[in-house]
Design a protein around this motif. Sequence first.
Motif, PDB file in Angstrom:
ATOM      1  N   ILE A 108       0.862  -1.193   0.000  1.00 62.24           N
ATOM      2  CA  ILE A 108       0.000   0.000   0.000  1.00 62.24           C
ATOM      3  C   ILE A 108       0.894   1.237   0.000  1.00 62.24           C
ATOM      4  N   LEU A 109       0.790   2.030  -1.056  1.00 63.51           N
ATOM      5  CA  LEU A 109       1.708   3.153  -1.249  1.00 63.51           C
ATOM      6  C   LEU A 109       1.218   4.421  -0.559  1.00 63.51           C
ATOM      7  N   ALA A 116       1.167   8.558   4.769  1.00 60.29           N
ATOM      8  CA  ALA A 116       2.187   7.741   5.439  1.00 60.29           C
ATOM      9  C   ALA A 116       1.824   7.548   6.915  1.00 60.29           C
ATOM     10  N   GLU A 117       1.377   8.641   7.570  1.00 57.95           N
ATOM     11  CA  GLU A 117       1.011   8.543   8.988  1.00 57.95           C
ATOM     12  C   GLU A 117      -0.129   7.550   9.180  1.00 57.95           C
ATOM     13  N   ILE A 153       6.596   8.019  -1.080  1.00 57.51           N
ATOM     14  CA  ILE A 153       7.436   8.295   0.093  1.00 57.51           C
ATOM     15  C   ILE A 153       7.555   7.076   1.016  1.00 57.51           C
ATOM     16  N   GLY A 154       6.825   6.025   0.720  1.00 57.64           N
ATOM     17  CA  GLY A 154       6.942   4.802   1.518  1.00 57.64           C
ATOM     18  C   GLY A 154       5.752   3.897   1.247  1.00 57.64           C
ATOM     19  N   ALA A 155       5.737   2.742   1.919  1.00 54.35           N
ATOM     20  CA  ALA A 155       4.630   1.797   1.706  1.00 54.35           C
ATOM     21  C   ALA A 155       4.530   0.847   2.886  1.00 54.35           C
ATOM     22  N   VAL A 156       3.323   0.332   3.078  1.00 56.70           N
ATOM     23  CA  VAL A 156       3.122  -0.739   4.053  1.00 56.70           C
ATOM     24  C   VAL A 156       2.993  -2.044   3.278  1.00 56.70           C
ATOM     25  N   CYS A 157       3.688  -3.083   3.738  1.00 59.94           N
ATOM     26  CA  CYS A 157       3.668  -4.367   3.025  1.00 59.94           C
ATOM     27  C   CYS A 157       3.177  -5.474   3.937  1.00 59.94           C
ATOM     28  N   LEU A 256      -0.738  -3.823  -5.791  1.00 55.66           N
ATOM     29  CA  LEU A 256      -0.351  -2.469  -5.354  1.00 55.66           C
ATOM     30  C   LEU A 256      -1.594  -1.646  -5.086  1.00 55.66           C
ATOM     31  N   TYR A 257      -1.578  -0.877  -4.002  1.00 55.07           N
ATOM     32  CA  TYR A 257      -2.718  -0.012  -3.679  1.00 55.07           C
ATOM     33  C   TYR A 257      -2.250   1.404  -3.455  1.00 55.07           C
TER      34      TYR A 257
END
Length: 393
Positions: A108-109, A116-117, A153-157, A256-257
């Motif tokens: 999840i991007l 991001a938070e 800027i980041g992602a949760v995997c 990918l989300y």
Amino acid sequence: MRNRRREDLMQKDVADVVIAGGGVIGCAIAYFLSKEGMKVVVVEQDSIGSHASGFAPGSLNPLRLPLETMDIMLPLSWRSFQMHKVLSQELKEETGIDYHFCPSARVILAFTETEAEELKLLADSQQKQGFEVYWLDRDAVLDMESRISSEVIGAVCSEDGAELESYQYVLALAQAAEKYGTEIRHGQIIGLKRNGTRVTAIQLPSGDIACERTILAMGPWTGLASSWLSFSVPVKPQKGQVLRMQVTGLPFPYTLYWANHYITQTRHDGLIYTGTTHEDVGFDDQPTEEGRDSIINGLLTMMPSLEKAELVLQTACLRPLPADGLPILGEVPDWSGVYLATGHWTKGILLSPITARIITDLILKGCTSIPIEPFTPARFTSNENWRLVSHMD
Ligand SMILES: Cc1cc2nc3c(=O)[nH]c(=O)nc-3n(C[C@H](O)[C@H](O)[C@H](O)COP(=O)(O)OP(=O)(O)OC[C@H]3O[C@@H](n4cnc5c(N)ncnc54)[C@H](O)[C@@H]3O)c2cc1C
């Protein structure tokens, strides 16, 4: 003796259970019930899996849930996800249909600090519950997949997810149910007959089907049963559009989300699914140019290099949107033998096995060991304060 035979004959004309709706929910329940020896009739007004159940991309995302309902939904969606692993083998053996159930990771991007938070909060909450969910910073995301936009800027995997071909899955359920004696009939249910509080038959324009019990699994149309029941079923249609596209280059081993958008690849033909929209337009299920453009914008935000992807097919179908965002499972208040199995919104494919287990338990034993308090239809009579939560595909 003769009387007994006549009684037997009469009883044969009464179905143990009539299921209204041949989508994924109706077919899953039919399979579970008929396997337990119940005499089941499924009544479908169009054809099996011809609405959302047959067009959904078939992503199983047990951990991707709105924060507001995470605590309530996670046990249900996790258990259903585990059931899918067993069911995919079982249905293949029962029917020979391979619906390409395949584990795949979710990514999840985040493109803004706020996103991001939120994602870190989500990851934190799921880690505390023992799930393997982790945060990747920008460089790690781009190392993993260089086609992702450098604006990320980041992602949760998470590794906990899977894909399946939803239409083939529904067909496998229906075929396996038929193998155990389920009868599938074509027709539009227009009402219920009752004796006191007990249902005695469902009504079709061509005549009644007598039954001991009925399950209303009519997806976004279940709200139309409110007038049959004198009970308001707070489910309405929500249109969702998806595109199927041909891409070149390496395959996508994950889904990918980003926000409302996703990209996932189907194993059997290599096309990607990308979506989606959440539109409040009643029962209109036509694809639109605006829908297509907004999906392509989302796709290119995630992966600008897919600019040359070729559009193969655009579809639209209707999710069953419940008033408070939670599925509606259980007996209808003030009725005996009438059950609702609806309101699965963005997660009907994922939640179909657990729904079938719950409804089968309720019918065979009158109770279930799965906690269903938050999902019962009765919540709409006792709590006026339900409100819609944010959606998560
Ligand atoms: C774009 C999109 C993408 C999605 N992606 C996913 C995903 O990846 N993973 C996931 O888990 N979920 C996904 N979903 C959600 C999922 O598709 C739905 O939650 C699920 O299909 C609902 O199943 P159902 O059987 O309740 O409804 P439906 O599939 O709508 O089936 C209901 C059936 O009832 C029949 N019916 C209605 N009224 C009557 C009547 N009076 N008499 C007889 N028959 C009747 C209809 O013809 C229909 O066939 C997605 C949904 C959309 C729209």
